[in-house]
Design a protein around this motif. Structure first.
Motif, PDB file in Angstrom:
ATOM      1  N   TYR A 102       0.835  -1.207   0.000  1.00 14.09           N
ATOM      2  CA  TYR A 102       0.000   0.000   0.000  1.00 14.09           C
ATOM      3  C   TYR A 102       0.869   1.256   0.000  1.00 14.09           C
ATOM      4  O   TYR A 102       0.586   2.213  -0.720  1.00 14.09           O
ATOM      5  N   ALA A 103       1.932   1.249   0.784  1.00 15.61           N
ATOM      6  CA  ALA A 103       2.818   2.411   0.849  1.00 15.61           C
ATOM      7  C   ALA A 103       3.508   2.676  -0.478  1.00 15.61           C
ATOM      8  O   ALA A 103       3.833   3.817  -0.800  1.00 15.61           O
ATOM      9  N   LEU A 104       3.728   1.634  -1.262  1.00 15.18           N
ATOM     10  CA  LEU A 104       4.394   1.775  -2.562  1.00 15.18           C
ATOM     11  C   LEU A 104       3.415   1.888  -3.721  1.00 15.18           C
ATOM     12  O   LEU A 104       3.829   1.834  -4.874  1.00 15.18           O
ATOM     13  N   SER A 105       2.135   2.015  -3.425  1.00 14.26           N
ATOM     14  CA  SER A 105       1.074   2.090  -4.441  1.00 14.26           C
ATOM     15  C   SER A 105       1.057   0.852  -5.321  1.00 14.26           C
ATOM     16  O   SER A 105       0.785   0.921  -6.516  1.00 14.26           O
ATOM     17  N   GLY A 106       1.370  -0.284  -4.741  1.00 17.35           N
ATOM     18  CA  GLY A 106       1.391  -1.539  -5.483  1.00 17.35           C
ATOM     19  C   GLY A 106       0.095  -2.304  -5.321  1.00 17.35           C
ATOM     20  O   GLY A 106      -0.967  -1.737  -5.066  1.00 17.35           O
ATOM     21  N   ASP A 107       0.202  -3.627  -5.455  1.00 16.76           N
ATOM     22  CA  ASP A 107      -0.985  -4.470  -5.394  1.00 16.76           C
ATOM     23  C   ASP A 107      -0.598  -5.823  -4.795  1.00 16.76           C
ATOM     24  O   ASP A 107       0.522  -6.288  -4.959  1.00 16.76           O
ATOM     25  N   ILE A 108      -1.547  -6.443  -4.095  1.00 16.62           N
ATOM     26  CA  ILE A 108      -1.359  -7.785  -3.578  1.00 16.62           C
ATOM     27  C   ILE A 108      -2.561  -8.604  -4.010  1.00 16.62           C
ATOM     28  O   ILE A 108      -3.701  -8.150  -3.928  1.00 16.62           O
ATOM     29  N   GLN A 109      -2.295  -9.797  -4.553  1.00 17.29           N
ATOM     30  CA  GLN A 109      -3.364 -10.669  -5.041  1.00 17.29           C
ATOM     31  C   GLN A 109      -3.149 -12.076  -4.535  1.00 17.29           C
ATOM     32  O   GLN A 109      -2.015 -12.541  -4.404  1.00 17.29           O
ATOM     33  N   LYS A 110      -4.240 -12.749  -4.284  1.00 17.71           N
ATOM     34  CA  LYS A 110      -4.191 -14.129  -3.848  1.00 17.71           C
ATOM     35  C   LYS A 110      -4.164 -15.026  -5.075  1.00 17.71           C
ATOM     36  O   LYS A 110      -5.036 -14.952  -5.943  1.00 17.71           O
ATOM     37  N   PRO A 120       4.927  -4.126  -6.953  1.00 20.18           N
ATOM     38  CA  PRO A 120       5.026  -2.672  -6.808  1.00 20.18           C
ATOM     39  C   PRO A 120       4.255  -1.984  -7.925  1.00 20.18           C
ATOM     40  O   PRO A 120       3.702  -2.646  -8.812  1.00 20.18           O
ATOM     41  N   GLU A 121       4.248  -0.669  -7.918  1.00 18.20           N
ATOM     42  CA  GLU A 121       3.430   0.059  -8.887  1.00 18.20           C
ATOM     43  C   GLU A 121       3.939  -0.029 -10.316  1.00 18.20           C
ATOM     44  O   GLU A 121       3.187   0.190 -11.247  1.00 18.20           O
ATOM     45  N   ASN A 122       5.208  -0.379 -10.528  1.00 21.47           N
ATOM     46  CA  ASN A 122       5.743  -0.420 -11.891  1.00 21.47           C
ATOM     47  C   ASN A 122       5.369  -1.703 -12.631  1.00 21.47           C
ATOM     48  O   ASN A 122       5.660  -1.849 -13.799  1.00 21.47           O
ATOM     49  N   ILE A 123       4.701  -2.644 -11.953  1.00 18.54           N
ATOM     50  CA  ILE A 123       4.316  -3.912 -12.586  1.00 18.54           C
ATOM     51  C   ILE A 123       2.797  -4.020 -12.591  1.00 18.54           C
ATOM     52  O   ILE A 123       2.157  -3.913 -11.549  1.00 18.54           O
ATOM     53  N   ASP A 124       2.237  -4.209 -13.769  1.00 15.10           N
ATOM     54  CA  ASP A 124       0.797  -4.366 -13.911  1.00 15.10           C
ATOM     55  C   ASP A 124       0.472  -5.845 -14.065  1.00 15.10           C
ATOM     56  O   ASP A 124       1.119  -6.556 -14.825  1.00 15.10           O
ATOM     57  N   VAL A 125      -0.559  -6.272 -13.343  1.00 17.87           N
ATOM     58  CA  VAL A 125      -1.016  -7.653 -13.424  1.00 17.87           C
ATOM     59  C   VAL A 125      -2.419  -7.634 -13.994  1.00 17.87           C
ATOM     60  O   VAL A 125      -3.282  -6.909 -13.509  1.00 17.87           O
ATOM     61  N   SER A 126      -2.642  -8.424 -15.035  1.00 21.51           N
ATOM     62  CA  SER A 126      -3.974  -8.483 -15.618  1.00 21.51           C
ATOM     63  C   SER A 126      -4.543  -9.872 -15.418  1.00 21.51           C
ATOM     64  O   SER A 126      -3.814 -10.860 -15.347  1.00 21.51           O
TER      65      SER A 126
END
Length: 143
Positions: A102-110, A120-126
Motif C-alpha cells: 500500500y505504501a508503494l502504491s502496489g498491489d497484492i493478489q491471492k 510494486p506500482e511499476n508492474i501491472d497484473v492483468s
C-alpha cells in the motif's frame, strides 16, 4: 599614479585586442529549435528497471517478512508461498506485506490457498484467478 596601478601595470600586459560584435551577427535561437532540444529529454525512471524480476519466497517465520518487503521496495514482484508457516504467522506476514504494498502504491493478489503475489506500482497484473472454497481448506476461512 598610485602604487596599486604601478603594480597592476608591472604584472599585467595591457596589450589586449577587443573585438566588438554587433547584435546582428549573433545567431538567433528560434523558439522551434529550443522545443526540439526539450524533446530529447529522457526520463530516468524508465531506464532504471530494464528487465523486471520475479522473486519466489517461502518464509518459515515472521522475521523473513522484512526481506520480502525489501524485494518489493526494490521494484520486484514477489510470489509468497505460506505453506511452511503456521496460520497465525502467515496472517501477520500478509498484514505486513499489505502495508508495504500500500505504501508503494502496489498491489497484492491471492493466487492460491496459501500463495500471494505482491507487486510494486511499476508492474501491472492483468486477469484474475478464481478459487473454489471448500470447507476442508482452513486457510481460506481467515482470508
Amino acid at each position: 599614479m598610485s602604487i596599486k596601478s604601478k603594480i597592476k601595470n608591472f604584472f599585467v600586459d595591457e596589450e589586449y585586442e577587443y573585438e566588438y560584435v554587433e547584435e546582428e551577427q549573433l545567431p538567433e535561437i528560434k523558439p522551434e529549435q529550443s522545443k526540439k532540444n526539450k524533446q530529447n529529454v529522457v526520463s530516468l525512471t524508465s531506464l532504471q528497471q530494464p528487465n523486471s524480476k520475479v522473486v519466489l519466497c517461502e518464509p518459515r517465520t515472521y522475521n523473513e517478512a522484512q526481506e520480502i518487503a525489501d524485494n518489493i521496495m526494490s521494484k520486484r514482484a514477489v510470489v509468497v508461498n505460506l505453506q511452511r508457516v503456521d496460520h497465525h504467522q502467515a496472517v501477520r506476514i500478509i498484514d505486513f506485506l499489505s502495508g508495504t504494498v500500500y505504501a508503494l502504491s502496489g498491489d497484492i493478489q491471492k493466487l492460491g490457498a496459501e500463495t500471494f503475489l505482491c507487486t510494486p506500482e511499476n508492474i501491472d497484473v492483468s486477469g484474475t484467478i478464481t478459487s473454489s472454497l471448500t470447507n476442508e481448506d482452513d486457510f481460506n476461512k481467515g482470508w
